[in-house]
Design a protein around this motif. Structure first.
Motif, short mmCIF file in Angstrom:
data_model
loop_
_atom_site.label_atom_id
_atom_site.label_comp_id
_atom_site.label_asym_id
_atom_site.label_seq_id
_atom_site.Cartn_x
_atom_site.Cartn_y
_atom_site.Cartn_z
N TYR A 1 10.94 10.88 43.89
CA TYR A 1 12.27 11.41 44.19
C TYR A 1 12.18 12.89 44.56
CZ TYR A 1 17.16 9.83 43.88
OH TYR A 1 18.43 9.38 44.17
N ALA A 2 11.39 13.64 43.80
CA ALA A 2 11.19 15.06 44.10
C ALA A 2 10.60 15.21 45.51
CB ALA A 2 10.26 15.70 43.07
N LEU A 3 9.64 14.37 45.81
CA LEU A 3 8.97 14.45 47.10
C LEU A 3 9.94 14.12 48.25
CD1 LEU A 3 6.11 15.01 48.13
CD2 LEU A 3 5.62 12.57 47.90
N GLU A 4 10.78 13.13 48.00
CA GLU A 4 11.71 12.73 49.05
C GLU A 4 12.82 13.77 49.27
OE1 GLU A 4 13.69 8.98 48.40
OE2 GLU A 4 14.86 9.20 50.27
N LEU A 5 13.29 14.37 48.19
CA LEU A 5 14.50 15.19 48.28
C LEU A 5 14.26 16.69 48.30
CD1 LEU A 5 16.79 13.22 45.86
CD2 LEU A 5 17.23 13.72 48.26
N CYS A 6 13.16 17.13 47.75
CA CYS A 6 13.00 18.57 47.53
C CYS A 6 11.79 19.09 48.29
CB CYS A 6 12.84 18.86 46.04
SG CYS A 6 14.26 18.30 45.09
N GLU A 7 12.05 19.98 49.22
CA GLU A 7 10.95 20.57 49.99
C GLU A 7 10.09 21.45 49.08
OE1 GLU A 7 14.94 22.56 50.67
OE2 GLU A 7 14.23 20.50 50.90
N ARG A 8 10.72 21.95 47.99
CA ARG A 8 10.01 22.87 47.09
C ARG A 8 10.12 22.38 45.65
NH1 ARG A 8 12.64 28.64 45.77
NH2 ARG A 8 11.21 29.30 44.13
N SER A 9 9.06 22.61 44.88
CA SER A 9 9.09 22.28 43.45
C SER A 9 8.58 23.43 42.61
CB SER A 9 8.22 21.04 43.15
OG SER A 9 8.81 19.88 43.67
N LEU A 10 9.11 23.47 41.39
CA LEU A 10 8.63 24.40 40.36
C LEU A 10 8.05 23.55 39.26
CD1 LEU A 10 11.98 26.40 40.07
CD2 LEU A 10 9.94 27.16 41.29
N ILE A 11 6.91 23.95 38.72
CA ILE A 11 6.38 23.27 37.55
C ILE A 11 6.47 24.22 36.37
CG2 ILE A 11 4.40 22.14 36.48
CD1 ILE A 11 3.52 21.30 39.29
N LEU A 12 7.26 23.81 35.37
CA LEU A 12 7.38 24.60 34.15
C LEU A 12 6.44 23.99 33.13
CD1 LEU A 12 9.20 26.96 33.09
CD2 LEU A 12 10.64 25.20 32.05
N VAL B 1 10.30 33.75 32.40
CA VAL B 1 10.42 32.90 33.60
C VAL B 1 11.02 33.72 34.74
CG1 VAL B 1 11.66 30.91 34.57
CG2 VAL B 1 10.62 30.75 32.29
N ASP B 2 10.36 33.67 35.90
CA ASP B 2 10.87 34.30 37.12
C ASP B 2 10.99 33.24 38.19
OD1 ASP B 2 10.70 37.25 36.48
OD2 ASP B 2 8.61 36.67 36.11
N LEU B 3 12.13 33.16 38.81
CA LEU B 3 12.26 32.27 39.97
C LEU B 3 13.48 32.68 40.78
CD1 LEU B 3 14.68 29.82 39.61
CD2 LEU B 3 13.15 29.29 37.71
N SER B 4 13.42 32.32 42.05
CA SER B 4 14.51 32.64 42.95
C SER B 4 14.73 31.43 43.86
CB SER B 4 14.14 33.88 43.76
OG SER B 4 15.16 34.17 44.68
N ILE B 5 15.97 31.03 44.01
CA ILE B 5 16.29 29.89 44.86
C ILE B 5 17.30 30.32 45.90
CG2 ILE B 5 17.25 27.54 44.94
CD1 ILE B 5 16.14 27.09 42.15
N GLY B 6 16.92 30.20 47.17
CA GLY B 6 17.77 30.64 48.26
C GLY B 6 18.91 29.66 48.51
N ARG B 7 19.93 30.16 49.17
CA ARG B 7 21.10 29.33 49.47
C ARG B 7 20.69 28.15 50.35
NH1 ARG B 7 26.58 32.32 50.39
NH2 ARG B 7 26.43 32.32 48.14
N GLY B 8 21.11 26.96 49.93
CA GLY B 8 20.84 25.76 50.71
C GLY B 8 19.51 25.09 50.39
N GLU B 9 18.67 25.71 49.57
CA GLU B 9 17.41 25.07 49.20
C GLU B 9 17.67 23.89 48.25
OE1 GLU B 9 13.39 27.17 48.65
OE2 GLU B 9 14.83 28.57 47.79
#
Ligand code: ADP
Ligand code: ADP
Length: 225
Positions: free
Chosen positions: A196-207, A23-31
């Motif tokens: 909820y994801a749509l309302e709160l999260c500008e970005r999503s990851l699908i595992l 698994v590779d992922l990176s989440i920036g500050r404030g995301e």
């Protein structure tokens, strides 16, 4: 420097079940990022690596540049605030104040500084009025907000929530959404709740099957499904 960086993370349970395959992922500050995926995809296994409940067989996890390792565990547990699905796994003291004070007191904080931490955290989740109440007298939605406060009181680098909207009535759901939107902190939420994801999260990851199958803007990802 990202809040969270996972590189080549692979993990097999002792019985041989391979749960994560690089698994590779990176989440920036404030995301604010949603982690989606079917049951068995590896979401729980991934989250357990973020604060060292499990440690990487292969690959690495860094939180604001610090590697999750046996010798960094104390600082990692402060930086990664885990909010469990069931708030009753997180609240065990006679009063809300003591529950929220528990983490920072453990770090050695005392007196006026500790009091300020506790009040700030409760204020941020709209639960300051409940400071002297026993958690078990609160509604489920209120207990979940106090559970969030126990983690915020540690001033984490990243807040990781497991199914934050589960078991909430529509009003409590909306209240929590408003609170999470207004927190000035990096958020990763594991959820099956696509609205909820749509309302709160500008970005999503699908595992899926232990790999990141998609990573992008939530509306684009959800319109593909
Ligand atoms: P979630 O609802 O968070 O996705 P699961 O229902 O996948 O969680 O798993 C619930 C619990 O059962 C977890 O603690 C997980 O580690 C454990 N578990 C899941 N699959 C297995 C398995 N094949 N063998 C042993 N424990 C498992
Ligand atoms: P999710 O949280 O996405 O439902 P999990 O991380 O719980 O997925 O599970 C990923 C895979 O690892 C699944 O195949 C699950 O059965 C397996 N698994 C989870 N916990 C254990 C465990 N303690 N022992 C063996 N296999 C497990």
């Amino acid at each position: 420097i990202p809040s969270l960086e996972v590189s080549g993370l692979a993990y097999a349970y002792p019985d041989g079940t391979q749960a994560l395959f690089g698994v590779d992922l990176s989440i920036g500050r404030g995301e604010r990022v949603a982690l989606l995926g079917p049951n068995g995809a590896g979401k729980t296994t991934l989250v357990m690596h973020l604060n060292g409940i499990l440690t990487a067989g292969h690959g690495s996890v860094h939180v604001a540049g610090l590697a999750v390792r046996a010798d960094t565990m104390k600082e990692i547990r402060r930086r990664v605030g885990l909010v469990f699905q069931d708030p009753d796994d997180q609240l065990f003291m006679p009063t809300v104040r003591e529950d929220v004070a528990f983490g920072p007191a453990n770090l050695g904080m005392r007196g006026a500084e500790l009091d300020r931490r506790v009040r700030d955290a409760l204020e941020r989740v709209g639960m300051l009025d409940a400071i002297d109440r026993p958690p078990h007298h609160l509604s489920f939605g209120q207990r979940r907000r106090v559970a969030v406060a126990t983690v915020l009181a540690m001033e984490p680098e990243i807040l990781v929530l497991d199914e934050p909207s589960s078991n909430l009535d529509p009003a409590a759901r909306r209240e929590l959404a408003e609170i999470l939107k207004n927190l000035d902190v990096t958020v990763l939420m594991v959820t099956h709740d696509l609205p909820y994801a749509l309302e709160l999260c500008e970005r999503s990851l699908i595992l899926s099957g232990g790999v990141i199958a998609a990573d992008g803007p939530t509306p684009a990802l959800l319109s593909d499904r």
